[in-house]
Design a protein around this motif. Structure first.
Motif, PDB file in Angstrom:
ATOM      1  N   ALA A 118       0.818  -1.216   0.000  1.00 11.07           N
ATOM      2  CA  ALA A 118       0.000   0.000   0.000  1.00 11.07           C
ATOM      3  C   ALA A 118       0.849   1.262   0.000  1.00 11.07           C
ATOM      4  O   ALA A 118       0.343   2.357  -0.237  1.00 11.07           O
ATOM      5  CB  ALA A 118      -0.926   0.011   1.223  1.00 11.07           C
ATOM      6  N   ALA A 119       2.157   1.121   0.265  1.00 14.13           N
ATOM      7  CA  ALA A 119       3.067   2.260   0.186  1.00 14.13           C
ATOM      8  C   ALA A 119       3.488   2.548  -1.250  1.00 14.13           C
ATOM      9  O   ALA A 119       4.018   3.629  -1.537  1.00 14.13           O
ATOM     10  CB  ALA A 119       4.313   2.001   1.036  1.00 14.13           C
ATOM     11  N   ARG A 120       3.259   1.578  -2.146  1.00  9.94           N
ATOM     12  CA  ARG A 120       3.688   1.706  -3.535  1.00  9.94           C
ATOM     13  C   ARG A 120       2.513   1.830  -4.496  1.00  9.94           C
ATOM     14  O   ARG A 120       2.642   2.384  -5.569  1.00  9.94           O
ATOM     15  CB  ARG A 120       4.502   0.471  -3.940  1.00  9.94           C
ATOM     16  CG  ARG A 120       5.850   0.317  -3.273  1.00  9.94           C
ATOM     17  CD  ARG A 120       6.395  -1.082  -3.563  1.00  9.94           C
ATOM     18  NE  ARG A 120       7.820  -1.176  -3.400  1.00  9.94           N
ATOM     19  CZ  ARG A 120       8.444  -1.280  -2.224  1.00  9.94           C
ATOM     20  NH1 ARG A 120       7.724  -1.303  -1.119  1.00  9.94           N
ATOM     21  NH2 ARG A 120       9.763  -1.380  -2.176  1.00  9.94           N
ATOM     22  N   HIS A 121       1.386   1.283  -4.124  1.00 14.15           N
ATOM     23  CA  HIS A 121       0.241   1.194  -5.019  1.00 14.15           C
ATOM     24  C   HIS A 121      -0.992   1.782  -4.344  1.00 14.15           C
ATOM     25  O   HIS A 121      -0.976   2.095  -3.158  1.00 14.15           O
ATOM     26  CB  HIS A 121       0.001  -0.267  -5.413  1.00 14.15           C
ATOM     27  CG  HIS A 121       1.238  -0.968  -5.874  1.00 14.15           C
ATOM     28  ND1 HIS A 121       1.880  -0.646  -7.045  1.00 14.15           N
ATOM     29  CD2 HIS A 121       1.968  -1.967  -5.311  1.00 14.15           C
ATOM     30  CE1 HIS A 121       2.945  -1.426  -7.197  1.00 14.15           C
ATOM     31  NE2 HIS A 121       3.021  -2.225  -6.158  1.00 14.15           N
ATOM     32  N   VAL A 122      -2.061   1.921  -5.084  1.00 12.19           N
ATOM     33  CA  VAL A 122      -3.260   2.564  -4.567  1.00 12.19           C
ATOM     34  C   VAL A 122      -4.220   1.532  -3.974  1.00 12.19           C
ATOM     35  O   VAL A 122      -4.693   0.636  -4.678  1.00 12.19           O
ATOM     36  CB  VAL A 122      -3.984   3.365  -5.676  1.00 12.19           C
ATOM     37  CG1 VAL A 122      -5.293   3.932  -5.143  1.00 12.19           C
ATOM     38  CG2 VAL A 122      -3.085   4.488  -6.184  1.00 12.19           C
ATOM     39  N   PHE A 123      -4.478   1.669  -2.676  1.00 10.13           N
ATOM     40  CA  PHE A 123      -5.483   0.865  -1.990  1.00 10.13           C
ATOM     41  C   PHE A 123      -6.477   1.839  -1.379  1.00 10.13           C
ATOM     42  O   PHE A 123      -6.112   2.658  -0.515  1.00 10.13           O
ATOM     43  CB  PHE A 123      -4.852  -0.009  -0.908  1.00 10.13           C
ATOM     44  CG  PHE A 123      -4.052  -1.165  -1.442  1.00 10.13           C
ATOM     45  CD1 PHE A 123      -4.587  -2.437  -1.469  1.00 10.13           C
ATOM     46  CD2 PHE A 123      -2.765  -0.969  -1.927  1.00 10.13           C
ATOM     47  CE1 PHE A 123      -3.857  -3.506  -1.964  1.00 10.13           C
ATOM     48  CE2 PHE A 123      -2.020  -2.028  -2.424  1.00 10.13           C
ATOM     49  CZ  PHE A 123      -2.571  -3.304  -2.447  1.00 10.13           C
ATOM     50  N   ALA A 124      -7.712   1.778  -1.792  1.00  7.18           N
ATOM     51  CA  ALA A 124      -8.718   2.739  -1.348  1.00  7.18           C
ATOM     52  C   ALA A 124      -8.807   2.806   0.174  1.00  7.18           C
ATOM     53  O   ALA A 124      -8.740   1.782   0.857  1.00  7.18           O
ATOM     54  CB  ALA A 124     -10.088   2.363  -1.923  1.00  7.18           C
ATOM     55  N   GLY A 125      -8.938   4.011   0.700  1.00  2.00           N
ATOM     56  CA  GLY A 125      -9.143   4.214   2.122  1.00  2.00           C
ATOM     57  C   GLY A 125      -7.906   4.118   2.982  1.00  2.00           C
ATOM     58  O   GLY A 125      -8.008   4.092   4.208  1.00  2.00           O
ATOM     59  N   THR A 126      -6.718   4.082   2.360  1.00  5.60           N
ATOM     60  CA  THR A 126      -5.487   3.910   3.144  1.00  5.60           C
ATOM     61  C   THR A 126      -4.531   5.089   2.979  1.00  5.60           C
ATOM     62  O   THR A 126      -3.320   4.915   3.045  1.00  5.60           O
ATOM     63  CB  THR A 126      -4.755   2.614   2.746  1.00  5.60           C
ATOM     64  OG1 THR A 126      -4.321   2.701   1.378  1.00  5.60           O
ATOM     65  CG2 THR A 126      -5.644   1.393   2.929  1.00  5.60           C
ATOM     66  N   SER A 127      -5.056   6.289   2.812  1.00  4.61           N
ATOM     67  CA  SER A 127      -4.175   7.452   2.602  1.00  4.61           C
ATOM     68  C   SER A 127      -3.180   7.634   3.741  1.00  4.61           C
ATOM     69  O   SER A 127      -1.981   7.826   3.509  1.00  4.61           O
ATOM     70  CB  SER A 127      -5.004   8.726   2.444  1.00  4.61           C
ATOM     71  OG  SER A 127      -5.741   8.718   1.250  1.00  4.61           O
ATOM     72  N   ALA A 128      -3.655   7.616   4.975  1.00  2.00           N
ATOM     73  CA  ALA A 128      -2.761   7.841   6.111  1.00  2.00           C
ATOM     74  C   ALA A 128      -1.789   6.680   6.284  1.00  2.00           C
ATOM     75  O   ALA A 128      -0.581   6.880   6.463  1.00  2.00           O
ATOM     76  CB  ALA A 128      -3.574   8.048   7.385  1.00  2.00           C
ATOM     77  N   TYR A 129      -2.295   5.452   6.218  1.00  4.12           N
ATOM     78  CA  TYR A 129      -1.452   4.273   6.394  1.00  4.12           C
ATOM     79  C   TYR A 129      -0.444   4.148   5.256  1.00  4.12           C
ATOM     80  O   TYR A 129       0.769   4.018   5.492  1.00  4.12           O
ATOM     81  CB  TYR A 129      -2.335   3.030   6.467  1.00  4.12           C
ATOM     82  CG  TYR A 129      -1.585   1.722   6.546  1.00  4.12           C
ATOM     83  CD1 TYR A 129      -0.769   1.437   7.613  1.00  4.12           C
ATOM     84  CD2 TYR A 129      -1.728   0.766   5.538  1.00  4.12           C
ATOM     85  CE1 TYR A 129      -0.087   0.228   7.695  1.00  4.12           C
ATOM     86  CE2 TYR A 129      -1.066  -0.449   5.612  1.00  4.12           C
ATOM     87  CZ  TYR A 129      -0.237  -0.713   6.689  1.00  4.12           C
ATOM     88  OH  TYR A 129       0.442  -1.914   6.762  1.00  4.12           O
TER      89      TYR A 129
END
Length: 248
Positions: free
Chosen positions: A135-146
């Motif tokens: 999720a630090a490299r790609h887009v996972f919905a709802g994980t902006s902060a994480y």
């Protein structure tokens, strides 16, 4: 597997999931493992192994962590502790959820590296392992902060690796895909059944032991070899997490 050049390790978020698996695997390599977590109860199962030393402290309280270590020389720092306060668009999250997510996933690892890397450099023996996420490299919905916090840790590691060149201290980022743990349990309102049914019940996710095995592998490479970054994904999960093929 070859022997590791290291003697001691600190694993954060050690009471369950990937952290507990890491502690057991590193102890199996012959390291004395300091297992850090807030839950004394969660660390009790690990305490049965004499090579694992439970440390009860909040990873975001760097003074408490330093006191718990009591001057121990740490050769391997595994920044594993992670938190997902919620899975919602950033504009729907609370200020506290964002602050907590950044504190655990970014600020605490930075402070631990600041605390422990100088000793590694002085001894010319050390390895930092930062557990991030795809999720630090790609887009996972709802994980902006994480995702943002973990991406910050990934970039900090790249810069620190540059600063460490020639010190004989290695730094590895391990970015797992979907792993069957309870990291999202809070985001699911504590409902384990819904968490299991939504994320894990009908897919072949990674297990905590898979991530621990990847970490063990990089720690046992010759000292002139540093695996800078490694992404470990389930066979069925496509990069980015948008497609998860389910075996027939």
């Amino acid at each position: 597997m070859p022997a590791t050049p290291y003697r001691t390790a600190l694993v954060t978020g050690a009471s369950r999931g990937i952290g507990a698996a890491l502690c057991r695997r590193l102890a199996g390599l012959g390291l004395t493992v300091h297992a850090l977590a807030r839950s004394r109860e969660g660390l009790e199962a690990l305490a049965a192994d004499a090579a694992i030393r439970p440390l009860v402290a909040d990873v975001t309280d760097i003074a408490a962590v330093e006191a718990a270590l009591a001057g121990a020389e740490i050769d391997v720092l595994v920044n594993n502790a992670g938190a997902v306060a919620s899975v919602r668009p950033l504009y729907e999250q609370t200020a506290q959820e964002i602050a907590e997510t950044v504190a655990v996933n970014l600020t605490a690892p930075l402070q631990l590296m600041r605390l422990l890397v100088p000793g590694m450099v002085a001894r010319r023996r050390g390895h930092v392992v930062n557990i991030t996420t795809t999720a630090a490299r790609h887009v996972f919905a709802g994980t902006s902060a994480y995702g943002g916090a973990k991406a910050g840790l990934a970039q900090a590691g790249r810069v620190l690796r540059y600063d460490l060149a020639g010190s004989n201290v290695r730094l590895t980022e391990v970015a797992p895909g979907r792993v069957e743990t309870e990291i999202y349990l809070r985001a699911f309102g504590g409902d384990r059944g819904r968490l299991q049914g939504t994320l894990y019940s009908d897919v072949r996710a990674l297990q905590p032991e898979d991530v621990a095995e990847a970490v063990a592998a990089v720690l046992t490479l010759p000292e002139h070899v540093d695996v800078a970054e490694i992404e470990v994904s389930p066979t069925d999960q496509a990069t980015g997490g948008h497609v998860y093929g389910k075996p027939a």
